[in-house]
Design a protein around this motif. Sequence first.
Motif, PDB file in Angstrom:
ATOM      1  N   ASN A 188      -4.233  -4.632  21.001  1.00  0.00           N
ATOM      2  CA  ASN A 188      -4.855  -4.729  22.320  1.00  0.00           C
ATOM      3  C   ASN A 188      -6.348  -4.479  22.158  1.00  0.00           C
ATOM      4  N   VAL A 189      -7.169  -5.373  22.720  1.00  0.00           N
ATOM      5  CA  VAL A 189      -8.622  -5.322  22.534  1.00  0.00           C
ATOM      6  C   VAL A 189      -9.316  -5.119  23.876  1.00  0.00           C
ATOM      7  N   PHE A 190     -10.349  -4.269  23.885  1.00  0.00           N
ATOM      8  CA  PHE A 190     -11.086  -3.988  25.118  1.00  0.00           C
ATOM      9  C   PHE A 190     -12.471  -3.470  24.766  1.00  0.00           C
ATOM     10  N   ASN A 191     -13.326  -3.358  25.777  1.00  0.00           N
ATOM     11  CA  ASN A 191     -14.688  -2.863  25.621  1.00  0.00           C
ATOM     12  C   ASN A 191     -14.850  -1.599  26.446  1.00  0.00           C
ATOM     13  N   LEU A 192     -15.316  -0.526  25.814  1.00  0.00           N
ATOM     14  CA  LEU A 192     -15.507   0.743  26.515  1.00  0.00           C
ATOM     15  C   LEU A 192     -16.555   1.574  25.791  1.00  0.00           C
ATOM     16  N   GLY A 193     -17.463   2.149  26.545  1.00  0.00           N
ATOM     17  CA  GLY A 193     -18.435   3.078  25.985  1.00  0.00           C
ATOM     18  C   GLY A 193     -19.385   2.473  24.979  1.00  0.00           C
ATOM     19  N   TYR A 195     -18.743  -0.025  22.811  1.00  0.00           N
ATOM     20  CA  TYR A 195     -18.099  -0.585  21.624  1.00  0.00           C
ATOM     21  C   TYR A 195     -16.910  -1.458  22.030  1.00  0.00           C
ATOM     22  N   TYR A 196     -16.525  -2.346  21.121  1.00  0.00           N
ATOM     23  CA  TYR A 196     -15.249  -3.026  21.227  1.00  0.00           C
ATOM     24  C   TYR A 196     -14.210  -2.196  20.486  1.00  0.00           C
ATOM     25  N   TRP A 197     -13.005  -2.179  21.035  1.00  0.00           N
ATOM     26  CA  TRP A 197     -11.928  -1.390  20.447  1.00  0.00           C
ATOM     27  C   TRP A 197     -10.672  -2.237  20.287  1.00  0.00           C
ATOM     28  N   MET A 198      -9.939  -1.976  19.238  1.00  0.00           N
ATOM     29  CA  MET A 198      -8.594  -2.512  19.081  1.00  0.00           C
ATOM     30  C   MET A 198      -7.652  -1.352  18.824  1.00  0.00           C
ATOM     31  N   ILE A 199      -6.578  -1.288  19.604  1.00  0.00           N
ATOM     32  CA  ILE A 199      -5.519  -0.329  19.323  1.00  0.00           C
ATOM     33  C   ILE A 199      -4.297  -1.112  18.857  1.00  0.00           C
ATOM     34  N   VAL A 200      -3.548  -0.530  17.939  1.00  0.00           N
ATOM     35  CA  VAL A 200      -2.326  -1.149  17.422  1.00  0.00           C
ATOM     36  C   VAL A 200      -1.236  -0.085  17.364  1.00  0.00           C
ATOM     37  N   ASP A 201      -0.021  -0.503  17.627  1.00  0.00           N
ATOM     38  CA  ASP A 201       1.110   0.415  17.614  1.00  0.00           C
ATOM     39  C   ASP A 201       1.610   0.578  16.185  1.00  0.00           C
ATOM     40  N   GLU A 202       1.388   1.756  15.619  1.00  0.00           N
ATOM     41  CA  GLU A 202       1.794   2.038  14.238  1.00  0.00           C
ATOM     42  C   GLU A 202       3.133   2.761  14.163  1.00  0.00           C
ATOM     43  N   TRP A 203       3.840   2.852  15.288  1.00  0.00           N
ATOM     44  CA  TRP A 203       5.140   3.529  15.376  1.00  0.00           C
ATOM     45  C   TRP A 203       5.028   5.017  15.030  1.00  0.00           C
ATOM     46  N   ARG A 204       3.814   5.526  15.116  1.00  0.00           N
ATOM     47  CA  ARG A 204       3.556   6.974  14.950  1.00  0.00           C
ATOM     48  C   ARG A 204       2.402   7.363  15.874  1.00  0.00           C
ATOM     49  N   GLY A 205       2.122   6.519  16.864  1.00  0.00           N
ATOM     50  CA  GLY A 205       0.943   6.608  17.718  1.00  0.00           C
ATOM     51  C   GLY A 205       0.161   5.309  17.634  1.00  0.00           C
ATOM     52  N   GLY A 207      -2.950   3.314  16.382  1.00  0.00           N
ATOM     53  CA  GLY A 207      -4.087   3.249  15.480  1.00  0.00           C
ATOM     54  C   GLY A 207      -5.293   2.663  16.207  1.00  0.00           C
ATOM     55  N   VAL A 208      -6.475   3.189  15.937  1.00  0.00           N
ATOM     56  CA  VAL A 208      -7.692   2.784  16.640  1.00  0.00           C
ATOM     57  C   VAL A 208      -8.686   2.172  15.657  1.00  0.00           C
ATOM     58  N   TYR A 209      -9.266   1.035  16.055  1.00  0.00           N
ATOM     59  CA  TYR A 209     -10.315   0.366  15.283  1.00  0.00           C
ATOM     60  C   TYR A 209     -11.494   0.073  16.211  1.00  0.00           C
ATOM     61  N   ARG A 210     -12.699   0.170  15.660  1.00  0.00           N
ATOM     62  CA  ARG A 210     -13.929  -0.038  16.440  1.00  0.00           C
ATOM     63  C   ARG A 210     -14.723  -1.196  15.858  1.00  0.00           C
ATOM     64  N   SER A 211     -15.410  -1.924  16.739  1.00  0.00           N
ATOM     65  CA  SER A 211     -16.207  -3.061  16.288  1.00  0.00           C
ATOM     66  C   SER A 211     -17.446  -3.202  17.154  1.00  0.00           C
ATOM     67  N   ASP A 212     -18.519  -3.714  16.558  1.00  0.00           N
ATOM     68  CA  ASP A 212     -19.732  -4.041  17.306  1.00  0.00           C
ATOM     69  C   ASP A 212     -19.777  -5.506  17.704  1.00  0.00           C
ATOM     70  N   ASP A 213     -18.926  -6.340  17.058  1.00  0.00           N
ATOM     71  CA  ASP A 213     -19.063  -7.780  17.239  1.00  0.00           C
ATOM     72  C   ASP A 213     -17.737  -8.524  17.376  1.00  0.00           C
ATOM     73  N   VAL A 283     -14.873   7.826  25.328  1.00  0.00           N
ATOM     74  CA  VAL A 283     -15.581   7.628  24.066  1.00  0.00           C
ATOM     75  C   VAL A 283     -16.545   8.790  23.901  1.00  0.00           C
ATOM     76  N   VAL A 284     -16.338   9.573  22.844  1.00  0.00           N
ATOM     77  CA  VAL A 284     -17.157  10.761  22.585  1.00  0.00           C
ATOM     78  C   VAL A 284     -17.763  10.632  21.192  1.00  0.00           C
ATOM     79  N   ASN A 285     -19.079  10.518  21.132  1.00  0.00           N
ATOM     80  CA  ASN A 285     -19.786  10.382  19.853  1.00  0.00           C
ATOM     81  C   ASN A 285     -19.221   9.238  19.014  1.00  0.00           C
ATOM     82  N   GLY A 286     -18.948   8.127  19.681  1.00  0.00           N
ATOM     83  CA  GLY A 286     -18.475   6.945  18.970  1.00  0.00           C
ATOM     84  C   GLY A 286     -17.019   6.959  18.576  1.00  0.00           C
ATOM     85  N   VAL A 287     -16.249   7.914  19.089  1.00  0.00           N
ATOM     86  CA  VAL A 287     -14.824   8.037  18.774  1.00  0.00           C
ATOM     87  C   VAL A 287     -14.017   7.875  20.051  1.00  0.00           C
TER      88      VAL A 287
END
Length: 304
Positions: A188-193, A195-205, A207-213, A283-287
């Motif tokens: 799932n991809v979205f824009n917040l704070g 940055y662009y973000w992608m979250i993925v279901d890792e079956w343990r929570g 996972g978060v990825y960040r992108s500028d482009d 989004v706190v300090n880029g996280v």
Amino acid sequence: MKSSLFRDPIYDGAADPVVIWNRQAQEWWMIYTNRRATQEGPKYGWVHGTDLGVASSSDCGTTWLYRGTLEGLETGWGRNTFWAPEIIWHDGLYHMYVTYVHGVPEDWTGKARIRHYTSPDFIQWKFQSTLGISEENVIDSCVYRLPNGTFRMWFKQGNHTYAADSKDLYAWQPIGQVITDRGHEGPNVFNLGGYYWMIVDEWRGQGVYRSDDLETWERNGLILDQPGKREDDGTIGLHADVVVQGEEGYIFYFTHPGRIHGHHEDGGYEMRRSSIQAAKLEVVNGVLICDRDREFELLLRAVD
């Protein structure tokens, strides 16, 4: 919010939610995989043969009313399987991309494809095509428009995220692998704070990825991996959707409340039932941060 957001009153198996503003009804609608948690039968038949459930909210997302299932998606005879819808609004139409599996398999042997439907009103759906983006099984699509106007779809192929591009939402061209460092699903991809973000279901929570482009993705941690304290929120957060309004971000995910001690899909109703939850993102300090126990007021505004 102090309790679970929604449970399906028919089969009690609401999963994979997408939350979108219904312009015609002037309500927020939640479309979800209507897993049949109360259905007894062999193996994993209860996660197949699923319709897409519908719940609506006329009070900014505070309460949700079950409305039924989307109709008119079948293009042939019989009972088939619909999973994990993605719905966007563009140029006067709702575009839905949904995983389709032929028939009702008892295990994970079904052939999975992504189908494209359009609707002017969320009620009448027209089948457009089955996307030819891969010869392998593909599920769990997410669509986001790139800054250059092209639409990008991220989806699960194997246990990784791949992508395809389209100029018109109808014809899609595969572009290859995107996230491959750990098995996962449900991008799932979205824009917040900023940055662009992608979250993925890792079956343990998630996972978060960040992108500028939206091209290069950098690992940014894990959210919804620790149990929450709210009702039905004591297990990991699964297959999520995010709604961003201005500087506010809300994540909608589901839990299996009975799986406190592990993953047991064939363990009976208590292991199968699910609950839709919501939490606030920051989004706190880029996280990307998600405190699922933090009380907040869900205020989804109307969309022009």
